[in-house]
Design a protein around this motif. Structure first.
Motif, PDB file in Angstrom:
ATOM      1  N   LEU A 101       0.826  -1.183  -0.212  1.00  0.00           N
ATOM      2  CA  LEU A 101       0.084   0.006   0.155  1.00  0.00           C
ATOM      3  C   LEU A 101       1.077   1.361   0.160  1.00  0.00           C
ATOM      4  O   LEU A 101       1.908   1.390   0.504  1.00  0.00           O
ATOM      5  CB  LEU A 101      -1.060  -0.044   1.242  1.00  0.00           C
ATOM      6  CG  LEU A 101      -2.074  -1.005   1.328  1.00  0.00           C
ATOM      7  CD1 LEU A 101      -2.381  -1.285   2.821  1.00  0.00           C
ATOM      8  CD2 LEU A 101      -3.194  -0.834   0.185  1.00  0.00           C
ATOM      9  N   GLU A 102       0.442   2.242  -0.562  1.00  0.00           N
ATOM     10  CA  GLU A 102       1.101   3.496  -0.529  1.00  0.00           C
ATOM     11  C   GLU A 102       0.648   4.312   0.580  1.00  0.00           C
ATOM     12  O   GLU A 102      -0.517   4.352   1.092  1.00  0.00           O
ATOM     13  CB  GLU A 102       0.576   4.276  -1.803  1.00  0.00           C
ATOM     14  CG  GLU A 102       0.706   3.754  -3.410  1.00  0.00           C
ATOM     15  CD  GLU A 102       2.324   3.770  -3.602  1.00  0.00           C
ATOM     16  OE1 GLU A 102       3.282   4.251  -2.974  1.00  0.00           O
ATOM     17  OE2 GLU A 102       2.741   2.519  -4.133  1.00  0.00           O
ATOM     18  N   GLN A 103       1.730   5.276   0.956  1.00  0.00           N
ATOM     19  CA  GLN A 103       1.235   5.943   2.088  1.00  0.00           C
ATOM     20  C   GLN A 103      -0.011   6.602   2.187  1.00  0.00           C
ATOM     21  O   GLN A 103      -0.878   6.667   2.886  1.00  0.00           O
ATOM     22  CB  GLN A 103       2.524   6.911   2.069  1.00  0.00           C
ATOM     23  CG  GLN A 103       3.729   6.554   2.632  1.00  0.00           C
ATOM     24  CD  GLN A 103       3.832   6.138   4.134  1.00  0.00           C
ATOM     25  OE1 GLN A 103       2.766   6.231   4.814  1.00  0.00           O
ATOM     26  NE2 GLN A 103       4.768   5.385   4.641  1.00  0.00           N
ATOM     27  N   GLN A 104      -0.148   7.483   1.105  1.00  0.00           N
ATOM     28  CA  GLN A 104      -1.485   8.172   0.666  1.00  0.00           C
ATOM     29  C   GLN A 104      -2.576   7.204   1.048  1.00  0.00           C
ATOM     30  O   GLN A 104      -3.526   7.659   1.704  1.00  0.00           O
ATOM     31  CB  GLN A 104      -1.419   8.552  -0.770  1.00  0.00           C
ATOM     32  CG  GLN A 104      -1.802  10.139  -0.665  1.00  0.00           C
ATOM     33  CD  GLN A 104      -1.653  10.536  -2.121  1.00  0.00           C
ATOM     34  OE1 GLN A 104      -1.256   9.755  -3.135  1.00  0.00           O
ATOM     35  NE2 GLN A 104      -2.245  11.508  -2.507  1.00  0.00           N
ATOM     36  N   GLN A 105      -2.568   6.136   0.471  1.00  0.00           N
ATOM     37  CA  GLN A 105      -3.504   4.984   0.560  1.00  0.00           C
ATOM     38  C   GLN A 105      -3.853   4.714   1.908  1.00  0.00           C
ATOM     39  O   GLN A 105      -4.951   4.690   2.422  1.00  0.00           O
ATOM     40  CB  GLN A 105      -3.428   3.979  -0.264  1.00  0.00           C
ATOM     41  CG  GLN A 105      -4.505   2.879  -0.465  1.00  0.00           C
ATOM     42  CD  GLN A 105      -5.907   3.521  -1.245  1.00  0.00           C
ATOM     43  OE1 GLN A 105      -5.606   3.825  -1.979  1.00  0.00           O
ATOM     44  NE2 GLN A 105      -6.851   3.604  -0.613  1.00  0.00           N
ATOM     45  N   ILE A 106      -2.986   4.338   2.863  1.00  0.00           N
ATOM     46  CA  ILE A 106      -2.958   4.107   3.872  1.00  0.00           C
ATOM     47  C   ILE A 106      -3.753   5.205   4.932  1.00  0.00           C
ATOM     48  O   ILE A 106      -4.689   5.170   5.631  1.00  0.00           O
ATOM     49  CB  ILE A 106      -1.529   4.021   4.705  1.00  0.00           C
ATOM     50  CG1 ILE A 106      -0.902   2.589   3.897  1.00  0.00           C
ATOM     51  CG2 ILE A 106      -1.698   3.565   5.964  1.00  0.00           C
ATOM     52  CD1 ILE A 106       0.306   2.319   4.467  1.00  0.00           C
ATOM     53  N   ALA A 107      -3.213   6.339   4.551  1.00  0.00           N
ATOM     54  CA  ALA A 107      -3.851   7.580   5.383  1.00  0.00           C
ATOM     55  C   ALA A 107      -5.190   7.872   5.076  1.00  0.00           C
ATOM     56  O   ALA A 107      -6.060   7.738   6.030  1.00  0.00           O
ATOM     57  CB  ALA A 107      -3.088   8.788   5.022  1.00  0.00           C
TER      58      ALA A 107
END
Length: 422
Positions: A101-107
């Motif tokens: 997962l991308e950081q952005q997606q995680i956030a």
RNA sequence: GGAGGAGUGCCCGAGUGGCUAAAGGGGACGGACUGUAAAUCCGUUGGCUAUGCCUACGUUGGUUCGAAUCCAACCUCCUCCA
């Protein structure tokens, strides 16, 4: 040793007693000692959720209900959001690696998850439940430091002995070092929480057992401290299948992923044999009431199912949505479409632009694609205002609207929508 | 390091040049029967602006009028040898 699921004779704590009678205990690292500890004073307990999707689903409800009960009985819950661990992906009982997962997606996912968590446990006040993100500490580690401090506490021999990875190993599906280290991270989480917040109990799904045990052992080796692990049972239906999937996918807790009415419907459709168990697991109703409802037979059980659905919806979405869903259910299945709140809203301008039946079925969430909608229509499974429509090219016109610019759409016997155009 | 085998749709699994969007089973969904249950029987099960087009058989290229099927390289796993 206290046996999970059996009425224990001498329990000291109300907490263990309640969790046992609710059916929320599957395995515990040391139930007797935990029972004693819970009887001696407030205990801080945590459950963690990785940010793999923008919403939790019904499978996550059990650990959350466990925290809810503990909080109610005077203990303190911590919910850990896996902002750190989500970057790795838990391989437990999975036969393939999760996509990273991308950081952005995680956030973004964490934001969605938080919303549901806040409804299940009380975050308000000084003594309220705590919400923390494990990225807070996991992101800080330097690789060599981490290996020296924690890697030395784990043996590969032990790590490979857990069932959670055994199947993966046995199936000869690659298990990367990245994934393999997940259990270490979760163990470190537990240690970190015990140090920061005096948290001594971790709760998780039965698939988390290995990860939890690792944390308990790390607490003992690292800090000489007794930590406890508790798993909730795997949620299955009476048919033995894994529960929580429908045609549209998982049964999500977030209203943007699944409408409160769709959520209510899911519970309303519970198989007879599951009703007593689900009432115990997923509602706050007193056991006496659960027992009473469980004695209902045959078609009478439908009343119990409505109560089940309304109660769970109440916990997850709140009293207003629960009441609305109940009314919508009654209206859609017993007529009286004018009375209830619509389940869906659409822009009336869409009618002028031309709206096909297939699009409508997709918009209502009853099909994932036009093709699927087409098949449903051709199979005679779609009804417009109660009348079966078998022409996939059917357009929706203003003449189709009932009172209050509404339209009743049904797919099959159990999926119904009341769509308002405004 | 060498030799051989394997990787298929949501899952399991058949398929070794065109008739293959791909047998069979499971699951899921729809229909009949019911109680918005279970069991049973029948049907459907890649997407689309749809008599056509696109995507799909580990990945990337190639041969061919045509490839899941043949070739090359790579990735992963298994077996045997070192």
């Amino acid at each position: 040793m206290i046996e999970a699921g059996k009425p224990a004779t001498k329990l000291k704590s109300e907490a263990v007693q309640v969790l046992l009678e609710r059916g929320l205990i599957n395995q515990c690292t040391d139930l007797e000692a935990l029972d004693t500890k819970l009887s001696e004073g407030p205990v801080t307990a945590y459950a963690g959720f990785d940010a793999t999707a923008g919403s939790l689903h019904v499978g996550h409800l059990m650990p959350l209900m466990t925290l809810r009960w503990l909080q109610r009985l005077g203990h303190r819950p911590i919910v850990v959001l896996g902002g750190g661990t989500s970057q790795v992906g838990d391989p437990s009982f999975r036969n393939e690696a999760r996509p990273l997962l991308e950081q952005q997606q995680i956030a973004a996912n964490i934001a969605g998850i938080r919303r549901s968590v806040e409804r299940l446990v009380d975050m308000s006040g000084q003594d309220g439940a705590l919400l923390v993100d494990n990225a807070e500490w996991l992101n800080e580690f330097k690789f060599l430091e981490f290996l020296r401090d924690y890697g030395s506490q784990f043996t590969v021999n032990r790590m490979m002995s857990f069932d959670s990875v055994k199947s993966r190993l046995d199936a000869h599906v690659p298990l990367t070092v990245l994934e393999f280290c997940y259990m270490m991270l979760q163990a470190v989480d537990f240690l970190e929480l015990s140090r920061r917040h005096d948290c001594t109990l971790q709760i998780g799904g039965s698939d988390q057992w290995g990860n939890i045990v690792n944390g308990v052992e790390l607490g003992r080796k690292g800090d000489g401290r007794q930590l406890f692990g508790l798993t909730v049972p795997l949620l299955t239906t009476a048919n033995g299948s894994k529960m929580g999937k429908t045609a549209a996918g998982a049964v999500w807790l977030h209203p943007e992923h699944l409408s409160p009415f769709g959520f209510w419907q899911f519970w309303r459709n519970t198989a007879d044999a599951d009703v007593p168990r689900f009432l115990r697991l997923f509602t706050d109703l007193p056991i006496s009431e659960v027992d009473r409802l469980s004695t209902l037979q045959g078609a009478e059980l439908n009343e119990a199912k409505k109560i089940l659905a309304t109660q769970v919806t109440n916990i997850v979405h709140g009293p207003e949505d629960a009441r609305a869903a109940l009314e919508q259910g009654d209206a859609l299945f017993a007529g009286g479409q004018e009375l209830a709140e619509p389940t869906h809203r659409m822009d009336i301008a869409q009618l002028a632009e031309g709206l096909g039946l297939l699009e409508l079925v997709v918009a209502a969430g009853f099909a994932g694609s036009n093709g699927e909608a087409r098949r449903l229509v051709e199979a005679g499974g779609v009804r417009l205002n109660g009348i079966v429509v078998e022409d996939p090219r059917r357009r929706i016109a203003s003449g189709d609207l009932l009172a209050k610019e509404r339209l009743a759409l049904a797919v099959g016997k159990r999926r119904k929508a009341l769509i308002a155009f405004d």
